[in-house]
Design a protein around this motif. Structure first.
Motif, PDB file in Angstrom:
ATOM      1  N   ALA A  55      -5.164  -9.409   9.200  1.00 58.72           N
ATOM      2  CA  ALA A  55      -4.094  -9.431   8.200  1.00 58.72           C
ATOM      3  C   ALA A  55      -3.209 -10.668   8.324  1.00 58.72           C
ATOM      4  N   THR A  56      -3.271 -11.339   9.483  1.00 53.76           N
ATOM      5  CA  THR A  56      -2.448 -12.535   9.704  1.00 53.76           C
ATOM      6  C   THR A  56      -3.196 -13.829   9.376  1.00 53.76           C
ATOM      7  N   ASP A  57      -4.497 -13.724   9.105  1.00 59.99           N
ATOM      8  CA  ASP A  57      -5.321 -14.929   9.010  1.00 59.99           C
ATOM      9  C   ASP A  57      -4.743 -15.971   8.071  1.00 59.99           C
ATOM     10  N   TRP A  58      -4.549 -15.613   6.820  1.00 60.98           N
ATOM     11  CA  TRP A  58      -4.091 -16.603   5.838  1.00 60.98           C
ATOM     12  C   TRP A  58      -2.674 -17.080   6.127  1.00 60.98           C
ATOM     13  N   CYS A  59      -1.847 -16.205   6.681  1.00 59.11           N
ATOM     14  CA  CYS A  59      -0.473 -16.613   7.022  1.00 59.11           C
ATOM     15  C   CYS A  59      -0.491 -17.697   8.093  1.00 59.11           C
ATOM     16  N   TYR A  60      -1.325 -17.498   9.116  1.00 56.19           N
ATOM     17  CA  TYR A  60      -1.395 -18.512  10.174  1.00 56.19           C
ATOM     18  C   TYR A  60      -2.123 -19.754   9.692  1.00 56.19           C
ATOM     19  N   TRP A  61      -3.157 -19.565   8.872  1.00 54.43           N
ATOM     20  CA  TRP A  61      -3.886 -20.723   8.336  1.00 54.43           C
ATOM     21  C   TRP A  61      -2.976 -21.599   7.486  1.00 54.43           C
ATOM     22  N   LEU A  62      -1.961 -20.999   6.872  1.00 50.39           N
ATOM     23  CA  LEU A  62      -0.988 -21.787   6.107  1.00 50.39           C
ATOM     24  C   LEU A  62      -0.382 -22.874   6.982  1.00 50.39           C
ATOM     25  N   ILE A  63      -0.061 -22.537   8.230  1.00 48.27           N
ATOM     26  CA  ILE A  63       0.495 -23.505   9.175  1.00 48.27           C
ATOM     27  C   ILE A  63      -0.604 -24.388   9.755  1.00 48.27           C
ATOM     28  N   LEU A  64      -1.667 -23.770  10.232  1.00 50.74           N
ATOM     29  CA  LEU A  64      -2.718 -24.517  10.910  1.00 50.74           C
ATOM     30  C   LEU A  64      -3.364 -25.546   9.989  1.00 50.74           C
ATOM     31  N   TRP A  65      -3.706 -25.165   8.782  1.00 52.03           N
ATOM     32  CA  TRP A  65      -4.369 -26.096   7.867  1.00 52.03           C
ATOM     33  C   TRP A  65      -3.440 -27.221   7.430  1.00 52.03           C
ATOM     34  N   SER A  66      -2.137 -26.911   7.323  1.00 54.43           N
ATOM     35  CA  SER A  66      -1.177 -27.973   7.006  1.00 54.43           C
ATOM     36  C   SER A  66      -1.185 -29.032   8.107  1.00 54.43           C
ATOM     37  N   ILE A  67      -1.217 -28.557   9.346  1.00 51.72           N
ATOM     38  CA  ILE A  67      -1.261 -29.471  10.494  1.00 51.72           C
ATOM     39  C   ILE A  67      -2.535 -30.289  10.478  1.00 51.72           C
ATOM     40  N   ILE A  68      -3.666 -29.623  10.233  1.00 55.53           N
ATOM     41  CA  ILE A  68      -4.943 -30.325  10.206  1.00 55.53           C
ATOM     42  C   ILE A  68      -4.963 -31.380   9.102  1.00 55.53           C
ATOM     43  N   GLY A  69      -4.425 -31.035   7.923  1.00 58.39           N
ATOM     44  CA  GLY A  69      -4.373 -32.004   6.823  1.00 58.39           C
ATOM     45  C   GLY A  69      -3.539 -33.220   7.170  1.00 58.39           C
ATOM     46  N   PRO A 243       0.029 -35.116   0.666  1.00 54.60           N
ATOM     47  CA  PRO A 243      -0.859 -34.467  -0.311  1.00 54.60           C
ATOM     48  C   PRO A 243      -1.990 -33.685   0.345  1.00 54.60           C
ATOM     49  N   LEU A 244      -2.494 -34.179   1.483  1.00 56.39           N
ATOM     50  CA  LEU A 244      -3.537 -33.445   2.193  1.00 56.39           C
ATOM     51  C   LEU A 244      -2.985 -32.148   2.767  1.00 56.39           C
ATOM     52  N   ALA A 245      -1.754 -32.200   3.292  1.00 55.48           N
ATOM     53  CA  ALA A 245      -1.119 -30.990   3.805  1.00 55.48           C
ATOM     54  C   ALA A 245      -0.833 -30.019   2.663  1.00 55.48           C
ATOM     55  N   PHE A 246      -0.297 -30.546   1.558  1.00 54.16           N
ATOM     56  CA  PHE A 246      -0.001 -29.691   0.407  1.00 54.16           C
ATOM     57  C   PHE A 246      -1.271 -29.059  -0.149  1.00 54.16           C
ATOM     58  N   GLU A 247      -2.362 -29.825  -0.092  1.00 57.31           N
ATOM     59  CA  GLU A 247      -3.652 -29.277  -0.520  1.00 57.31           C
ATOM     60  C   GLU A 247      -3.961 -28.012   0.266  1.00 57.31           C
ATOM     61  N   SER A 394      -7.750 -30.536  -6.046  1.00 57.62           N
ATOM     62  CA  SER A 394      -8.838 -29.647  -5.654  1.00 57.62           C
ATOM     63  C   SER A 394      -8.293 -28.377  -5.004  1.00 57.62           C
ATOM     64  N   GLY A 395      -7.288 -28.539  -4.152  1.00 55.31           N
ATOM     65  CA  GLY A 395      -6.662 -27.381  -3.519  1.00 55.31           C
ATOM     66  C   GLY A 395      -5.986 -26.476  -4.529  1.00 55.31           C
ATOM     67  N   ILE A 396      -5.347 -27.091  -5.541  1.00 57.03           N
ATOM     68  CA  ILE A 396      -4.703 -26.304  -6.605  1.00 57.03           C
ATOM     69  C   ILE A 396      -5.747 -25.487  -7.361  1.00 57.03           C
ATOM     70  N   ALA A 397      -6.877 -26.120  -7.677  1.00 58.50           N
ATOM     71  CA  ALA A 397      -7.949 -25.414  -8.385  1.00 58.50           C
ATOM     72  C   ALA A 397      -8.469 -24.244  -7.549  1.00 58.50           C
ATOM     73  N   GLU A 398      -8.607 -24.471  -6.250  1.00 61.29           N
ATOM     74  CA  GLU A 398      -9.077 -23.413  -5.345  1.00 61.29           C
ATOM     75  C   GLU A 398      -8.105 -22.252  -5.330  1.00 61.29           C
ATOM     76  N   CYS A 399      -6.823 -22.570  -5.284  1.00 56.84           N
ATOM     77  CA  CYS A 399      -5.777 -21.543  -5.283  1.00 56.84           C
ATOM     78  C   CYS A 399      -5.803 -20.735  -6.580  1.00 56.84           C
ATOM     79  N   ILE A 400      -5.869 -21.424  -7.714  1.00 59.29           N
ATOM     80  CA  ILE A 400      -5.856 -20.749  -9.016  1.00 59.29           C
ATOM     81  C   ILE A 400      -7.045 -19.797  -9.143  1.00 59.29           C
ATOM     82  N   CYS A 401      -8.208 -20.246  -8.696  1.00 59.56           N
ATOM     83  CA  CYS A 401      -9.407 -19.402  -8.781  1.00 59.56           C
ATOM     84  C   CYS A 401      -9.246 -18.130  -7.952  1.00 59.56           C
TER      85      CYS A 401
END
Length: 449
Positions: A55-69, A243-247, A394-401
């Motif tokens: 249940a925490t996956d996407w919440c933590y990925w919000l931080i982790l993926w921002s860092i990776i970007g 922009p990569l982080a925002f993606e 591309s990230g926006i399109a992924e989110c919308i879908c």
């Protein structure tokens, strides 16, 4: 000691494969020790504990993926300047990256700790798992600065063409994580908290190993002069990296909204969904590895002005990931049940139902992996030629879908909409990087003639 690789000469396919292999082992190590967390929690604590972690996956990925970007964006500057043989700016970028990562990492830690519980409540996390989910998320968020440091250090090493050091660091961390998981969860009975703490400590060890290796690179000289803030460089790095982080933030927001729909299906459904997502991380490793390898290859050649090699490199990387996707598909079809039972105890109440959910989700997802794999190639290709805006789009399109599948299609298609939401999101994302890549590639090649 020289730990760099000049990719502006030699066979592109060989360079990408040779560099991707240690990256693949690195990413496998990272995913494996995340899977160990989930496996020990799911098999050792229970199905609901696994659901709490999931249940925490996407919440933590919000931080982790921002860092990776961000770190990947910053490291692209290292690749370019290294390709130009501009070692002064290489050191300056490393210094500015360090400063930016400390500031951004500290901000994200505070924000994450404050928002953890309210965000889980907002996402309709079931009452029977929200306590464990909060514990896990807060512990992971508390280690944000450590995770930021590791990702920046490993990204810098990859920018120099050194994929072996991050691989060794991750192997060390994976072994340590397994040992700490067993100690904290089974011996100390710390449950979910122990699994999260083991991950954070392992990341700290990974960073320490990478840091020592960076200090030994011949062209790295971090004297006092490079630490003076270069505001122009900082602006350029943020203009490219944000922009990569925002993606990734936008992608994660779409995933969070998807998670809220998943949470409404109950803890058993969440457990099955989580089991497949843990396997999915393992399956994506090869795509991430080739994408990062091609990014270093393309950025070095773009920095050296060798645009034809950029074109050839993208073609080679596309062929590599297509073959990988087919191999992974057949592998998963053969062993999917065994993989899923690493996380789910079918003898426990709710276990068989969770396994059936996970099996269906994994089968659908794997059939479309080639789309995901190509996204990594073309996103990295655009970033390597200094174009990051389309990655954001591309990230926006992924989110919308994802939002459409979770909030609209779900009502008439049922839970199957949750299973196909990822492939639909991947397709939308791919189109938003594939078409722009060919446009900018042809434009660059014409201007070079």
């Amino acid at each position: 000691m020289n730990r760099t690789v000049d990719m502006t000469v030699g066979n592109p396919t060989k360079h990408i494969l040779k560099f991707a292999f240690p990256l693949l082992l690195t990413n496998l190590g990272q995913q494996l020790y995340m899977m160990v967390d989930a496996s020990i929690v799911g098999r050792g604590v229970g199905v609901k504990a696994l659901a709490a972690v999931g249940a925490t996956d996407w919440c933590y990925w919000l931080i982790l993926w921002s860092i990776i970007g961000l770190t990947q964006g910053f490291a692209t500057f290292v690749s370019r300047y290294f390709g130009e043989k501009n070692y002064k700016d290489v050191n300056k970028v490393i210094a500015m990256s360090t400063v930016l990562c400390i500031v951004i990492g500290a901000f994200m830690t505070v924000l994450g700790l404050v928002a953890a519980r309210p965000l889980l409540e907002l996402l309709n996390t079931p009452d029977d798992i929200i306590g464990g989910a909060t514990t896990y998320l807060i512990t992971m968020v508390a280690g944000t600065l450590i995770v930021t440091a590791y990702n920046m250090a490993s990204a810098i090493l990859r920018a120099f063409g050194d994929g072996k050091t991050p691989m060794i660091a991750m192997v060390i961390a994976a072994v340590l994580n397994i040992g700490l998981d067993l100690l904290f969860v089974f011996a100390f009975r710390w449950g979910i908290f122990g699994a999260a703490l083991a991950s954070v400590i392992s990341q700290l060890v990974s960073f320490g190993f990478c840091f020592v290796r960076i200090r030994s690179i011949d062209c790295v000289h971090m004297d006092r002069s490079v630490w003076k803030i270069d505001w122009k460089m900082v602006r350029d790095m943020l203009a490219f990296g944000l922009p990569l982080a925002f993606e990734h933030i936008i992608i994660a927001v779409g995933g969070i909204l998807l998670q809220s729909a998943v949470n409404l299906q109950g803890s058993i459904f969440i457990a099955g969904y989580t089991a497949t997502n843990k396997v999915y991380g393992l399956l994506e490793c090869s795509a991430i590895s080739v994408g990062l390898a091609s990014s270093t290859f393309l950025a070095q050649n773009y920095g050296a002005g060798q645009l034809e090699r950029v074109k050839t490199g993208v073609k080679a990387a596309s062929g590599i990931v297509t073959v990988m996707a087919v191999v992974v598909l057949f592998f998963v079809l053969l062993v999917k049940r065994y993989l899923l039972m690493l996380f789910l105890n079918v003898n426990e109440a709710g276990g068989p139902e969770a396994l059936e959910i996970a099996d269906r989700y994994l089968t659908i997802m794997t059939g479309f992996l080639v789309i995901l794999y190509l996204i990594h190639v073309f996103r990295n290709a655009l970033q390597a030629i200094k174009i990051s805006l389309w990655s954001l789009i591309s990230g926006i399109a992924e989110c919308i879908c994802r939002v459409i599948m979770a909030k609209v299609v779900l009502h008439w298609m049922g839970t199957d909409a949750l299973f196909v939401s990822e492939p639909v999101a991947w397709l939308g994302a791919l189109l938003c990087v594939l078409i722009p890549y060919f446009y900018y590639r042809n434009k660059l090649l014409k201007s070079d003639k």
